[in-house]
Design a protein around this motif. Structure first.
Motif, mmCIF file in Angstrom:
data_model
loop_
_atom_site.group_PDB
_atom_site.id
_atom_site.type_symbol
_atom_site.label_atom_id
_atom_site.label_comp_id
_atom_site.label_asym_id
_atom_site.label_seq_id
_atom_site.Cartn_x
_atom_site.Cartn_y
_atom_site.Cartn_z
ATOM 1 N N THR A 44 -45.399 82.377 42.512
ATOM 2 C CA THR A 44 -44.392 81.525 43.319
ATOM 3 C C THR A 44 -43.455 81.702 41.396
ATOM 4 O OG1 THR A 44 -45.893 79.510 41.422
ATOM 5 C CG2 THR A 44 -45.155 79.483 44.000
ATOM 6 N N GLU A 45 -42.498 81.506 41.210
ATOM 7 C CA GLU A 45 -41.579 82.377 40.404
ATOM 8 C C GLU A 45 -41.756 80.928 39.329
ATOM 9 O OE1 GLU A 45 -39.012 84.261 39.862
ATOM 10 O OE2 GLU A 45 -39.093 84.697 41.777
ATOM 11 N N ALA A 46 -42.410 79.983 39.533
ATOM 12 C CA ALA A 46 -42.970 79.277 38.067
ATOM 13 C C ALA A 46 -44.231 79.895 37.868
ATOM 14 C CB ALA A 46 -43.858 77.992 38.292
ATOM 15 N N GLN A 47 -44.833 80.524 38.141
ATOM 16 C CA GLN A 47 -46.438 81.537 38.346
ATOM 17 C C GLN A 47 -45.906 82.428 37.119
ATOM 18 O OE1 GLN A 47 -48.206 81.769 41.983
ATOM 19 N NE2 GLN A 47 -49.004 80.074 41.896
ATOM 20 N N ILE A 48 -44.815 82.890 37.632
ATOM 21 C CA ILE A 48 -44.428 84.598 36.835
ATOM 22 C C ILE A 48 -43.676 83.687 35.457
ATOM 23 C CG2 ILE A 48 -42.618 86.303 37.373
ATOM 24 C CD1 ILE A 48 -43.468 86.544 39.898
ATOM 25 N N ALA A 49 -43.436 82.426 35.583
ATOM 26 C CA ALA A 49 -42.933 82.538 34.474
ATOM 27 C C ALA A 49 -43.777 81.982 32.917
ATOM 28 C CB ALA A 49 -41.927 81.178 34.442
ATOM 29 N N GLY A 50 -45.175 81.394 33.302
ATOM 30 C CA GLY A 50 -46.068 80.910 33.424
ATOM 31 C C GLY A 50 -47.365 81.781 32.758
ATOM 32 N N TRP A 51 -47.237 82.712 33.750
ATOM 33 C CA TRP A 51 -49.433 83.203 34.275
ATOM 34 C C TRP A 51 -49.380 84.386 33.376
ATOM 35 C CZ3 TRP A 51 -51.122 83.375 39.862
ATOM 36 C CH2 TRP A 51 -51.235 82.248 40.668
ATOM 37 N N GLY A 52 -48.013 84.501 32.882
ATOM 38 C CA GLY A 52 -48.531 86.491 32.378
ATOM 39 C C GLY A 52 -49.078 87.773 33.610
ATOM 40 N N LEU A 53 -48.596 87.240 34.692
ATOM 41 C CA LEU A 53 -48.674 88.024 35.918
ATOM 42 C C LEU A 53 -48.641 89.743 35.340
ATOM 43 C CD1 LEU A 53 -49.867 88.472 38.510
ATOM 44 C CD2 LEU A 53 -48.123 88.619 39.393
ATOM 45 N N MET A 54 -49.197 91.134 35.190
ATOM 46 C CA MET A 54 -48.597 92.218 34.556
ATOM 47 C C MET A 54 -48.084 93.172 35.958
ATOM 48 S SD MET A 54 -48.537 91.621 31.166
ATOM 49 C CE MET A 54 -48.479 93.185 30.961
ATOM 50 N N VAL A 55 -47.220 93.906 36.054
ATOM 51 C CA VAL A 55 -46.896 94.515 37.450
ATOM 52 C C VAL A 55 -46.880 96.213 36.532
ATOM 53 C CG1 VAL A 55 -44.800 94.939 38.527
ATOM 54 C CG2 VAL A 55 -45.032 92.494 37.740
ATOM 55 N N ALA A 56 -46.765 96.824 37.535
ATOM 56 C CA ALA A 56 -47.197 98.094 37.284
ATOM 57 C C ALA A 56 -45.585 98.594 37.813
ATOM 58 C CB ALA A 56 -47.801 99.401 37.913
ATOM 59 N N VAL A 57 -43.935 99.148 37.283
ATOM 60 C CA VAL A 57 -43.273 100.025 38.174
ATOM 61 C C VAL A 57 -43.309 100.775 38.184
ATOM 62 C CG1 VAL A 57 -42.218 97.403 37.980
ATOM 63 C CG2 VAL A 57 -41.971 98.774 36.264
ATOM 64 N N ASP A 58 -42.570 101.258 39.042
ATOM 65 C CA ASP A 58 -41.403 103.062 38.672
ATOM 66 C C ASP A 58 -40.188 102.080 38.918
ATOM 67 O OD1 ASP A 58 -41.037 105.779 38.124
ATOM 68 O OD2 ASP A 58 -41.453 106.027 40.730
ATOM 69 N N ASP A 59 -39.035 103.007 38.295
ATOM 70 C CA ASP A 59 -37.514 102.844 38.617
ATOM 71 C C ASP A 59 -37.743 101.144 39.296
ATOM 72 O OD1 ASP A 59 -35.495 104.142 38.164
ATOM 73 O OD2 ASP A 59 -35.329 104.926 40.336
ATOM 74 N N ASP A 60 -38.566 100.595 38.449
ATOM 75 C CA ASP A 60 -37.902 99.005 38.744
ATOM 76 C C ASP A 60 -38.522 98.286 39.804
ATOM 77 O OD1 ASP A 60 -37.348 98.090 36.097
ATOM 78 O OD2 ASP A 60 -34.904 97.634 36.789
ATOM 79 N N ILE A 68 -54.945 88.732 34.180
ATOM 80 C CA ILE A 68 -56.069 87.622 33.515
ATOM 81 C C ILE A 68 -55.693 86.397 33.266
ATOM 82 C CG2 ILE A 68 -57.158 88.153 31.503
ATOM 83 C CD1 ILE A 68 -56.992 91.637 32.054
ATOM 84 N N HIS A 69 -56.798 85.948 32.999
ATOM 85 C CA HIS A 69 -56.119 84.594 32.379
ATOM 86 C C HIS A 69 -57.653 83.909 32.507
ATOM 87 C CE1 HIS A 69 -58.170 81.706 35.431
ATOM 88 N NE2 HIS A 69 -58.849 82.854 36.577
ATOM 89 N N GLY A 70 -57.810 82.748 31.476
ATOM 90 C CA GLY A 70 -59.408 82.179 30.682
ATOM 91 C C GLY A 70 -58.948 82.149 28.913
#
Length: 158
Positions: A44-60, A68-70
């Protein structure tokens, strides 16, 4: 092709959720199985705002993700997904190394994970040990390999 690993940004929830489901489908699961996993693999957008989800992107364009959490010293790698067309190209290993390095730098000394059975060898090759099994959060009666990475402390000054 240059891959950048960055934090997920607002507006990416739907694209990252779809990527996670496509990645899971790589292991040959049928539509019924994937539907049972949908809630667990939806961000969810809320998880993205608070979770620290990392994304590999090429040209966005998102090509992979991890989370990772804990609280140090023990943490959890609770997501690592790669765009199916990029599986086998080294992107998963790049994401995993980034995750492990980031965890080490944050003070984690171990990371646990519940691996998809098809990915157990990938994690083992990278140094994780299988320490048991755990119940699937999506599929009643299904067990997943429980694995752990032991992380050394980062070198002083680095």
């Amino acid at each position: 092709m240059t891959v950048l690993i960055r934090r997920a940004i607002p507006g990416e929830a739907a694209a990252l959720s779809a990527l996670a489901l496509r990645s899971k489908a790589h292991w040959g699961y049928d539509d019924g199985f994937l539907e049972m996993c949908r809630a667990e693999l939806t961000y969810t957008e809320a998880q993205i705002a608070g979770w620290g989800l990392m994304v590999a992107v090429d040209d966005d364009v998102p090509l992979g993700l991890y989370r990772i959490h804990g609280d140090p010293p023990a943490g959890e790698l609770d997501a690592l997904f790669v765009e199916p067309a990029r599986i086998g190209t080294g992107l998963g290993g790049t994401l995993l190394r980034h995750a492990l390095d980031s965890a080490r730098e944050a003070g984690f000394r171990s990371l646990g994970l519940d691996a998809d059975p098809g990915a157990e060898a990938f994690y083992a090759h990278a140094g994780a040990t299988t320490v048991g099994s755990t119940a699937s959060g999506s599929i009643p009666g299904r067990r997943l390999p429980r694995m752990r990475f032991e992380l050394a402390a980062p070198p002083p000054g680095g």
